[in-house]
Design an enzyme around this catalytic site. Structure first.
Site, mmCIF file in Angstrom:
data_model
loop_
_atom_site.group_PDB
_atom_site.id
_atom_site.type_symbol
_atom_site.label_atom_id
_atom_site.label_comp_id
_atom_site.label_asym_id
_atom_site.label_seq_id
_atom_site.Cartn_x
_atom_site.Cartn_y
_atom_site.Cartn_z
ATOM 1 C CB SER A 42 -0.975 -0.071 1.072
ATOM 2 O OG SER A 42 -2.063 0.756 1.238
ATOM 3 C CG ASP A 156 -4.488 -3.017 0.950
ATOM 4 O OD1 ASP A 156 -3.229 -2.985 1.118
ATOM 5 O OD2 ASP A 156 -5.200 -2.416 1.969
#
Length: 254
Positions: A42, A156
């Site tokens: 991320s 993610d």
């Protein structure tokens, strides 16, 4: 001074908290520590990519201080998979680097960590277009759309591993500087997180850096200067402790 091809740097995710990674990079540069392998999840992957692309610590700091969320996401006109669209990432990569390079052509070995939504397995993205890897690792389900790559839907990486040490090791790192955000005060959802952090702290091949984010904003950029300073503090403390540990170990075997 050349990079150390056996030294890895692992940067954890955490939204705006990722600005703390900038302070860590500054301390590493000041001490002449140059990891040749870097991975991230991320926001950690965004900073890791800048480092892997050869940007200097000051350039990365300037980018962090001027960063706004619209640089990676805009409102989607077709919100089937997420409210926002992340093609702005591609524009940002072009703006900063002048192109959207292949990861394998970056000056340093880089891997972005993402999640295969079908299998829930972690995926290391160390080949292909940089923008695709970054769009994948930041794709928070429901907010940012997953990215289809080679028939796989990627999202993610923090859903599987917010601190992808295994990815860094798989790319060749024998020693690792690991930056884990949230640290002591976080609301731990799974006991394995505590156990895994303890394992990292006791691993002699790891220098564990744990910036503290208490009373700092995670989803606005208002605390970026404080986060950078906290990254510097945590990196200095961790590296000093590691140097003392190594000195004591050497003395014991002298």
């Amino acid at each position: 001074m050349s990079d150390d091809p056996t030294l890895g740097l692992t940067l954890g995710g955490g939204g705006a908290f990722g600005a703390a990674h900038v302070g860590v990079l500054q301390v590493l540069a000041e001490r002449g520590i140059r990891p040749g392998i870097v991975t991230g999840t991320s926001s950690g992957a965004l900073i890791a990519a800048a480092y892997a692309a050869g940007l200097e610590a000051q350039e990365i700091e300037d980018a962090a201080r001027s960063f706004r969320w619209r640089q990676i996401a805009r409102w989607s006109l077709r919100p089937r998979w997420g409210l926002l669209d992340t093609h702005a990432v591609t524009d940002g990569v072009h703006r900063v680097l002048g192109e959207d390079p292949l990861i394998e052509h970056l000056p340093r070995r880089f891997g972005a960590f993402a999640t295969d939504l079908r299998t829930r397995d972690g995926v290391i993205l160390d080949r292909g277009r940089l923008s695709v890897a970054l769009r994948s690792t930041i794709a928070v389900p429901g907010l940012l759309p997953p990215v289809r790559r080679d028939g796989v839907l990627l999202a993610d990486g923090g859903m599987v591993d917010n601190v992808p040490v295994t990815a860094t090791r798989s790319l060749g790192a024998e020693r690792n500087i690991v930056v884990r955000l949230h640290a002591k005060w976080e609301n731990v959802r799974m006991m394995r997180t505590v156990t895994r952090t303890a394992d990292l702290a006791s691993d002699p091949s790891v220098v564990l850096v744990q910036p503290e984010m208490q009373r700092m904003a995670q989803w606005t950029m208002s605390d970026v200067p404080r986060l950078i300073a906290e990254g510097r503090r945590a990196a200095t403390a961790a590296l000093d402790a590691a140097a003392l540990r190594d000195a004591r170990t050497s003395a014991a075997f002298a």
